[in-house]
Design an enzyme around this catalytic site. Structure first.
Site, PDB file in Angstrom:
ATOM      1  CE  LYS A   1      -6.183  -7.597   4.882  1.00 58.47           C
ATOM      2  NZ  LYS A   1      -6.037  -8.293   3.622  1.00 58.47           N
TER       3      LYS A   1
ATOM      4  CB  SER B   1       2.361  -2.403  -3.239  1.00 57.31           C
ATOM      5  OG  SER B   1       1.696  -1.977  -4.402  1.00 57.31           O
TER       6      SER B   1
ATOM      7  CG  HIS C   1      -0.179  -1.302  -9.587  1.00 62.94           C
ATOM      8  ND1 HIS C   1       0.401  -0.871  -8.413  1.00 62.94           N
ATOM      9  CD2 HIS C   1      -0.732  -2.515  -9.306  1.00 62.94           C
ATOM     10  CE1 HIS C   1       0.189  -1.768  -7.463  1.00 62.94           C
ATOM     11  NE2 HIS C   1      -0.483  -2.773  -7.979  1.00 62.94           N
TER      12      HIS C   1
ATOM     13  NE  ARG D   1       2.541  -9.520  -9.213  1.00 66.05           N
ATOM     14  CZ  ARG D   1       2.450  -9.129  -7.960  1.00 66.05           C
ATOM     15  NH1 ARG D   1       3.167  -8.129  -7.529  1.00 66.05           N
ATOM     16  NH2 ARG D   1       1.667  -9.757  -7.112  1.00 66.05           N
TER      17      ARG D   1
END
Ligand code: PNS
Length: 162
Positions: A43, A130, A19, A92
């Site tokens: 969430k 993450s 990030h 990615r």
């Protein structure tokens, strides 16, 4: 709309070196980068929105044109409100592309005045996410190559249940 600033939205649970690499590169391209942490009460996250924002703030302290913020609801509504015309996202893999393509199309249909631009990951960050960081930290692994130095202790502490 001419965009002098961009928004880099995400969950950042927690922020990773990947990030930060995207933020650094966006910060060289735009007058201002607003890093926007999604606040989604539905969430469950490892870190609260405030913790995620604080970690981003620490990790971006060397970048004077980066601001950390949060948003809830639709990204396009946040974009309208903030007057930003560009969404920045990192890519990615081809898997990321599939998801990002759909998201960008949806966002543009909801609000045609915005564009999404994508920065390819540096190869050394291509495998970092993450969720991987959370997994490695949960089992006591070394996260020093994945998380900015200034926030490592906080991430480790959370997973030690301290
Ligand atoms: O870091 P993430 O989890 O990949 O970030 C995803 C994020 C926060 C950018 C995306 O889920 C989002 O923008 N959510 C807000 C809700 C929204 O606008 N949905 C419509 C676009 S698909």
């Amino acid at each position: 709309m001419q965009s002098k600033h961009c928004v880099y939205p995400g969950s950042f649970d927690p922020v990773t070196c990947g990030h930060i690499n995207i933020i650094e590169r966006a910060s060289a391209l735009f007058a201002e980068v607003r890093v926007a942490v999604l606040d989604n009460p539905e969430k469950t996250k490892a870190f609260t929105v405030q913790e995620r924002m604080d970690m981003l703030q620490t990790a971006c302290a060397h970048l004077s044109n980066v601001r950390v913020d949060s948003f809830s609801g639709l990204l396009v509504d946040y974009m309208k409100q903030s007057g930003a015309g560009i969404v920045v996202r990192g890519l990615r893999s081809a898997g990321d592309f599939e998801v990002e393509f759909q998201m960008a199309q949806m966002n543009r249909q909801l609000y045609t005045a915005i564009d999404s631009i994508f920065l390819m990951t540096e190869p050394q960050y291509a495998h970092i996410s993450s969720s991987m960081v959370r997994q490695v930290a949960a089992f006591g692994g070394d996260i020093s190559a994945f998380v900015p130095a200034g926030v490592q202790a906080q991430v480790i502490k959370r997973f030690r249940n301290e």
